[in-house]
Scaffold this active site. Structure first.
Site, short mmCIF file in Angstrom:
data_model
loop_
_atom_site.label_atom_id
_atom_site.label_comp_id
_atom_site.label_asym_id
_atom_site.label_seq_id
_atom_site.Cartn_x
_atom_site.Cartn_y
_atom_site.Cartn_z
CG ASP A 47 -1.70 -1.24 1.58
OD1 ASP A 47 -1.61 -2.01 0.70
OD2 ASP A 47 -2.23 -1.27 2.58
CD GLN A 63 2.32 -1.00 5.10
OE1 GLN A 63 2.64 -2.10 5.53
NE2 GLN A 63 2.82 0.13 5.94
CB SER A 107 -1.70 0.93 5.36
OG SER A 107 -1.03 0.27 4.52
#
Lengths: 489, 489
Positions: A47, A63, A107
């Protein structure tokens, strides 16, 4: 090599530096690597996080698991850019090194406040029995890109959610602060978006689940993301397990959007302007798109090109996934349009104009943009990254006549990619209209902007790098512009 | 932390990955970091290596020690570019992992041959008693950037040199292959350039020391580099211990050049067109410049901005040194000129034209280009990266009248940098002529192209990053163009 849980959660300090250098080199020199899109320096990215504008630059966090193509213990890595095309790497941003995020810094999002960039994220905590608690945490970045984490979470999981409670989007709206979170309800096991409100960024109270649909949104929603586009609220989210009768999709999990008429966050009420959510991307591989409202008045989005619970051929090279280019969002007639940025034109080199002839190119260097207008009432197949005999290639099968549609077919272009979810994607087109395609290829990534961004289809494909032919299967009426794109990353 | 020999020669695999990630982050986020010049990803870089054009891109390799600001065990790292401005990182290229280079893969050069890029380098071998043998080794890179080392050296040190025998430049000339090497003669302990010749790149015979000066060139010559510029041979080299009566210089070791009338390599005879070598750079910090003849007909050069046996303030941040921008070489009237590339203009943003007023800018973001024409018969001081009161700054003290000269003064701009070698550099100018300056600042690097590249002064300086004022000490007659430069690395 088996990726046991023990191995995936090995501390970064227990890996050796030569291994990391080798992994970085392997990712950098892969023939499938992207060179004008944000991509892993090593291992896996997923993400996009903290996409924002701060201190005169755009910031993007990713990420990251640096040690392999798996979802191991995650950290945030950091890129910055003046134009959202030329990104430079600023290193590890949030390491999973506190008790709150001992099993990964998951995230989240960014908000500029009091001269700092606040980064709201989910600390994935695991206790000795591997029981998970998701903590919502704020880290603060200063103008020297130094990041300090708060020592206490701002939000603890409420009683009514399971351990699936993550991906905070922190933003300001109507002089209040909000955090929206992806959640799974403990009783119903349905996917929800939970809304929190604060006056001071310190004390948060739960408003409740966002009311945005009468339908059940699967068993979990990830990465909820609210932006305002042409003054309308747009909700971008990833429902997992969504019934296909509610909204159609082909990928394992879809990345959906819903254009709204209005939103009342203090009542957790989003009033849709569309009947049902729609797929944000008509390709094979987009997930976890993050968008934000920039100070220049535009809303910008960037997508993870990769899917949970899927594998890709570069797994064998110890790295995985990439990002889309940044897209400018527009709402017209309650539909979401996505556009390439003007700034990506700065990468164009060696322009060629080509018309009507079946054969376009033999050598592209695998970083290129192809902008096409196909006249009405044509049909045929466009081969990208094909061998010279057009026996293999990524195929765009189009009809601009009676049965107008575009089929994107990756069944015959190198190693299969998650074929259990289909090898074709179809986009319906207006009858007897010209078809505009703005196609960006970068290594193993292809992004197709269809009819001025009305649809976008993003996908990975793994052609033999030496197959660089672009050709139609026959002569037809079209105009094309071709550019090589400068490799910059 | 003490950098013992043991620590400097610790294998990369004996460092941990978290430490390397932290070092990469520390280098990337330093306020002194460069963002449009090739710089260390972590630790120290020194000599540019293997600068070449191959497989449709320019290639550049760097001497690298990834674990600190010291000359530890060296490897080659790799960058490539379409335009020699936008460089992308391709990882570790030559690791010190064979018996031949067990104490470092030292400097060398690149030659395209039979579809491969040959990388000639010095394997720095140490035996158990720490006795050094320099092996000249070839590694071969293919179009996928995969590099394989030969297992045997191509040249062993001849009897008449000491252990100082390194930095092979491999090139083709008059249908033969040559390698020139920096050497120290065993008897006289003088610096020499040793010439080897081959018909087939396999069997090499020593032609002998290059005859290019009657003077003794100090005790060692490093990084000898021959290029052809406007059809004249130009010898670029780094004599250590050169007597200042032979050629003047201020830095600890100079990077010199000598324009030639002609060269006969088969006789190891270089006939100079100049009386004595000249400083390639009039600043404080240039060394080990590497140049090559590109297929487009130009000769391009890039310099290490850093000096042996010197320290820099970023040592405290665990990284050191940077590179110059790539410079196009030109010979006019037997003098060497150095020019910025046209392609660097692609980084320019936010143009402003400014004239005659003392005050130019308050905020530059520390990545900028300032192009100036100062009229004849002016004098004054230009402050760069100054505080608003002009109490500190990098000072260009100029006179375009009776006593024409430019003095570059870094005595009053942040931490001292090797002050024992002087804090000012002077460039003499033509009397009563306008002065053209093209100044590039990038973090802690400044490059000043003087009078269309007739002189170039390159230096590091360590201003407080918040000091971004550009101003003259009084109004005077000038025209300036200012651009912010896009951070890309």
């Amino acid at each position: 090599m088996e990726w046991t849980r023990e191995k995936r959660y090995l501390k970064y300090k227990d890996w050796d530096a030569q291994t990391l250098l080798n992994l970085q080199t392997q990712a950098a020199t892969s023939p499938y690597q992207m060179h004008y899109h944000v991509h892993p320096l090593s291992g896996l990215i997923n993400d996009p996080n903290g996409f924002s504008y701060y201190n005169g630059e755009y910031h993007l966090f990713c990420q990251s698991y640096p040690f392999g193509p798996v979802h191991g213990i995650k950290s945030w890595i950091h890129f910055a850019s003046s134009d959202m095309v030329h990104w430079h790497y600023l290193g590890q941003a949030i390491n999973p090194d506190s008790e709150l995020d001992n099993a990964g810094a998951y995230s989240g999002s960014g908000l500029v406040h009091n001269g700092e960039l606040l980064l709201a994220y989910t600390g994935n905590h695991r206790d000795k029995n591997w029981i998970r608690t998701p903590y919502q945490v704020i880290a603060k970045m200063d103008k020297n890109n130094k990041i300090v984490k708060d020592t206490n979470p701002i939000i603890l999981p409420p009683e009514h959610v399971t351990e699936h409670f993550r991906d905070p989007q922190l933003f300001e709206h109507n002089s209040k602060y909000y955090i929206i979170l992806g959640a799974q309800d403990k009783d119903t096991k349905t996917g929800e978006i939970d809304v929190y409100e604060s006056d001071d960024l310190k004390t948060w109270h739960e408003v409740g689940y966002l009311d945005f649909s009468k339908e059940k949104m699967g068993y979990m929603i990830e990465c909820p993301n609210l932006v305002f586009v042409n003054d309308q609220p747009v909700l971008i989210f990833c429902p997992q397990g969504l019934d296909k009768s509610i909204a159609s999709y082909d990928n394992i999990y879809p990345n959906m959007y819903l254009v709204g008429k209005n939103i009342d966050l203090s009542q957790a009420k989003f009033t849709p302007a569309q009947k049902a959510p729609k797929d944000l991307d008509d390709g094979f591989d987009v997930y976890a798109t993050q968008a934000f409202n920039a100070p220049d008045g535009n809303a910008y989005a960037i997508s993870w090109v990769g899917l949970p619970d899927c594998t890709y051929p570069t797994d064998d090279e110890n790295w995985a996934n990439t990002y889309s280019q940044v897209k400018r969002l527009e709402v017209k007639d309650n539909e979401l349009y996505q556009h390439p940025l003007d700034s990506i034109k700065s990468l164009r080199m060696d322009h060629e104009a080509i018309s009507n002839q079946a054969h376009l190119k033999d050598h592209t260097s695998n970083q290129y943009e192809l902008k096409l207008t196909i006249q009405p009432d044509q049909s045929g197949k466009l081969f990208l990254n094909a061998d010279s005999d057009l026996k293999t290639g990524l195929i765009l099968d189009f009809n601009t006549g009676d049965s107008s549609r575009l089929i994107i077919d990756r069944s015959n272009v190198g190693p299969k990619v998650n074929p259990e979810y289909g090898e074709q994607r179809e986009v319906l087109l207006d009858l007897h209209h010209e078809l505009n395609l703005d196609i960006f290829v970068d290594g193993s990534l292809c992004e197709i902007f269809i009819n001025d961004g009305k649809n976008v289809a993003t996908l990975r494909f793994f052609a033999n790098p030496e197959n660089q032919t672009i050709a139609f299967d026959h002569d037809l009426e079209y105009d094309a512009d071709f550019w090589k794109m400068m490799p910059i990353m």
